[in-house]
Design a protein around this motif. Structure first.
Motif, PDB file in Angstrom:
ATOM      1  N   GLY A  55       0.761  -0.779   0.201  1.00 49.76           N
ATOM      2  CA  GLY A  55       0.009   0.266  -0.025  1.00 49.76           C
ATOM      3  C   GLY A  55       0.405   1.625  -0.049  1.00 49.76           C
ATOM      4  N   LEU A  56       2.197   1.284   0.479  1.00 45.00           N
ATOM      5  CA  LEU A  56       2.921   2.280   0.521  1.00 45.00           C
ATOM      6  C   LEU A  56       3.210   3.147  -0.939  1.00 45.00           C
ATOM      7  CD1 LEU A  56       4.113   4.549   2.524  1.00 45.00           C
ATOM      8  CD2 LEU A  56       5.836   3.087   2.077  1.00 45.00           C
ATOM      9  N   LEU A  57       4.006   2.123  -1.284  1.00 43.73           N
ATOM     10  CA  LEU A  57       4.883   2.868  -2.878  1.00 43.73           C
ATOM     11  C   LEU A  57       3.322   3.214  -3.747  1.00 43.73           C
ATOM     12  CD1 LEU A  57       7.730   0.038  -3.657  1.00 43.73           C
ATOM     13  CD2 LEU A  57       7.638   2.324  -2.638  1.00 43.73           C
ATOM     14  N   GLY A  58       2.135   3.038  -3.576  1.00 45.44           N
ATOM     15  CA  GLY A  58       0.669   3.151  -4.543  1.00 45.44           C
ATOM     16  C   GLY A  58       0.176   4.443  -4.533  1.00 45.44           C
ATOM     17  N   LEU A  59       0.555   4.361  -2.927  1.00 43.70           N
ATOM     18  CA  LEU A  59      -0.170   5.725  -2.244  1.00 43.70           C
ATOM     19  C   LEU A  59       0.027   6.775  -3.015  1.00 43.70           C
ATOM     20  CD1 LEU A  59      -2.906   4.837  -0.282  1.00 43.70           C
ATOM     21  CD2 LEU A  59      -1.081   6.158   1.489  1.00 43.70           C
ATOM     22  N   ARG A  60      -0.930   7.319  -4.253  1.00 40.59           N
ATOM     23  CA  ARG A  60      -0.952   8.596  -4.519  1.00 40.59           C
ATOM     24  C   ARG A  60      -1.972   9.140  -4.281  1.00 40.59           C
ATOM     25  NH1 ARG A  60       3.270   6.047  -7.390  1.00 40.59           N
ATOM     26  NH2 ARG A  60       5.069   7.262  -7.073  1.00 40.59           N
ATOM     27  N   ASP A  61      -3.183   9.005  -3.491  1.00 45.22           N
ATOM     28  CA  ASP A  61      -4.578   9.356  -3.889  1.00 45.22           C
ATOM     29  C   ASP A  61      -5.029  10.552  -3.125  1.00 45.22           C
ATOM     30  OD1 ASP A  61      -5.498   7.019  -5.155  1.00 45.22           O
ATOM     31  OD2 ASP A  61      -6.321   6.249  -3.356  1.00 45.22           O
ATOM     32  N   GLY A  62      -5.536  11.397  -3.670  1.00 49.11           N
ATOM     33  CA  GLY A  62      -5.360  12.818  -2.966  1.00 49.11           C
ATOM     34  C   GLY A  62      -4.761  14.004  -3.712  1.00 49.11           C
ATOM     35  N   PRO A  63      -4.909  15.425  -3.227  1.00 43.81           N
ATOM     36  CA  PRO A  63      -4.042  16.393  -3.699  1.00 43.81           C
ATOM     37  C   PRO A  63      -2.590  15.956  -2.586  1.00 43.81           C
ATOM     38  CG  PRO A  63      -5.754  16.963  -1.677  1.00 43.81           C
ATOM     39  CD  PRO A  63      -6.161  15.430  -2.695  1.00 43.81           C
ATOM     40  N   ALA A  64      -1.036  16.800  -2.882  1.00 43.77           N
ATOM     41  CA  ALA A  64      -0.097  16.271  -2.294  1.00 43.77           C
ATOM     42  C   ALA A  64      -0.530  17.868  -1.595  1.00 43.77           C
ATOM     43  CB  ALA A  64       0.882  16.424  -3.301  1.00 43.77           C
ATOM     44  N   SER A  65      -0.366  18.583  -1.731  1.00 38.20           N
ATOM     45  CA  SER A  65      -0.359  20.397  -0.626  1.00 38.20           C
ATOM     46  C   SER A  65      -2.056  20.371  -0.635  1.00 38.20           C
ATOM     47  CB  SER A  65       0.114  21.097  -1.344  1.00 38.20           C
ATOM     48  OG  SER A  65       1.533  21.080  -1.728  1.00 38.20           O
ATOM     49  N   PRO A  66      -2.778  21.376   0.304  1.00 41.22           N
ATOM     50  CA  PRO A  66      -4.059  21.016   1.432  1.00 41.22           C
ATOM     51  C   PRO A  66      -4.623  22.495   0.573  1.00 41.22           C
ATOM     52  CG  PRO A  66      -2.042  21.946   2.795  1.00 41.22           C
ATOM     53  CD  PRO A  66      -0.997  21.029   1.707  1.00 41.22           C
ATOM     54  N   GLU A  67      -4.545  22.021  -0.804  1.00 40.05           N
ATOM     55  CA  GLU A  67      -5.441  23.443  -1.678  1.00 40.05           C
ATOM     56  C   GLU A  67      -6.805  23.056  -1.213  1.00 40.05           C
ATOM     57  OE1 GLU A  67      -2.995  22.317  -2.988  1.00 40.05           O
ATOM     58  OE2 GLU A  67      -1.055  23.539  -3.667  1.00 40.05           O
ATOM     59  N   ALA A  68      -7.241  22.175  -1.221  1.00 38.75           N
ATOM     60  CA  ALA A  68      -8.617  21.638  -0.874  1.00 38.75           C
ATOM     61  C   ALA A  68      -8.074  20.960   0.363  1.00 38.75           C
ATOM     62  CB  ALA A  68      -8.343  20.697  -2.235  1.00 38.75           C
ATOM     63  N   PRO A  69      -8.885  21.238   1.514  1.00 40.54           N
ATOM     64  CA  PRO A  69      -8.026  20.506   2.270  1.00 40.54           C
ATOM     65  C   PRO A  69      -8.471  19.365   2.510  1.00 40.54           C
ATOM     66  CG  PRO A  69      -9.131  23.136   3.412  1.00 40.54           C
ATOM     67  CD  PRO A  69      -9.366  23.287   1.461  1.00 40.54           C
TER      68      PRO A  69
END
Length: 267
Positions: A55-69
């Motif tokens: 689960g760690l290497l493929g975990l890219r769901d959601g924005p990387a930075s909190p423009e949308a909190p």
């Protein structure tokens, strides 16, 4: 500004990858002299790789930075869970490695004898548990100006030779157990966990889903070594119950429990 989640994910993957690589290299070096030790480290490397790939290497769901909190909080909670799962697995492997590590006893020459105090004018630091093997004590011993060939000079030489031999054997035993890369990886993953928690603390949720994600990070941060990481609600309940009822923190953790167990509203 909260840290970028993609950066933290890469830091976690790098720590696990480094531990996996170090264990594989140590396994290859050991295999020529000790096949069993080499195979043990190879198996350990495979288990570290398993912790890395779950689960760690493929975990890219959601924005990387909190423009949308709120989507960011959901992504942060997912990454925190993945890093925590990997850390839990690595801690168990580290404990196993420590349990199986061969303990090397210093040679008799490195033990304190009754005349050492008179010869050198001091004895090993009180924190030393095995004679002169405490680093500070050996350093102090090496600073003494002693007449070449004197009893003190000969005794010091025997001590230094014994401590050096012990150090080499001790280091070999640590390497054969895989303790060092596992310990370093656990520390690196812990730093990522702390960074995620600090980042979550700085982001204000705007929805129930975002609040529940932040509550999940808070609850998971209470997981101690040996607790069941899947029973976050039980951990929060136990923590809240341990606080006096008049403490505001007790009510705060009751709210965390509610956010964890409350079902999502039906549309």
């Amino acid at each position: 500004m909260p840290e970028n989640l993609e950066h933290l994910r890469r830091c976690s993957a790098a720590a696990l990858g480094s531990a996996h690589f170090d264990l594989r290299m140590a396994s290859a070096r050991l295999a020529t002299a000790d096949v069993i030790a080499g195979l043990r480290l190879a198996l350990l490397a495979a288990r570290v790789n398993g912790a890395m790939t779950r689960g760690l290497l493929g975990l890219r769901d959601g924005p990387a930075s909190p423009e949308a909190p709120d989507p960011w909080l959901l992504a942060a909670a997912g990454l925190h869970d993945a890093v925590s799962d990997a850390a839990d697995a690595l801690i168990k492997l580290l404990l196993e490695a420590e349990d199986t590590r061969r303990i090397v006893t210093p040679a008799q020459a490195a033990q304190v004898n009754v005349i050492d105090g008179a010869l050198f004018g001091f004895l090993p630091d009180e924190k030393a548990f095995e004679g002169w093997t405490d680093p500070q004590s050996c350093w102090d011993l090496g600073r003494l100006t002693l007449r070449v060939g004197s009893p003190a000079w000969r005794r010091r030489r025997r001590i230094v030779e014994a401590v050096n031999a012990w150090g080499r054997e001790h280091q070999a035993a640590v390497e054969a157990a895989g303790v060092l890369p596992l310990r370093e990886c656990c520390s690196a993953l812990y730093r990522v966990q702390v960074s995620i928690r600090d980042a979550v603390r700085d982001v204000r949720p705007g929805t129930v889903a975002g609040s529940r994600a932040a509550a999940r990070v808070a609850a998971r941060s209470l997981v101690e070594m040996g607790d069941d990481a899947t029973d976050l609600v039980g951990i929060v309940q136990s923590h809240a119950a341990s606080l006096p009822s008049q403490e505001p923190a007790a009510l705060a953790w009751q709210a965390v429990e509610g956010l964890l167990v409350t079902g999502a509203p039906k549309s």
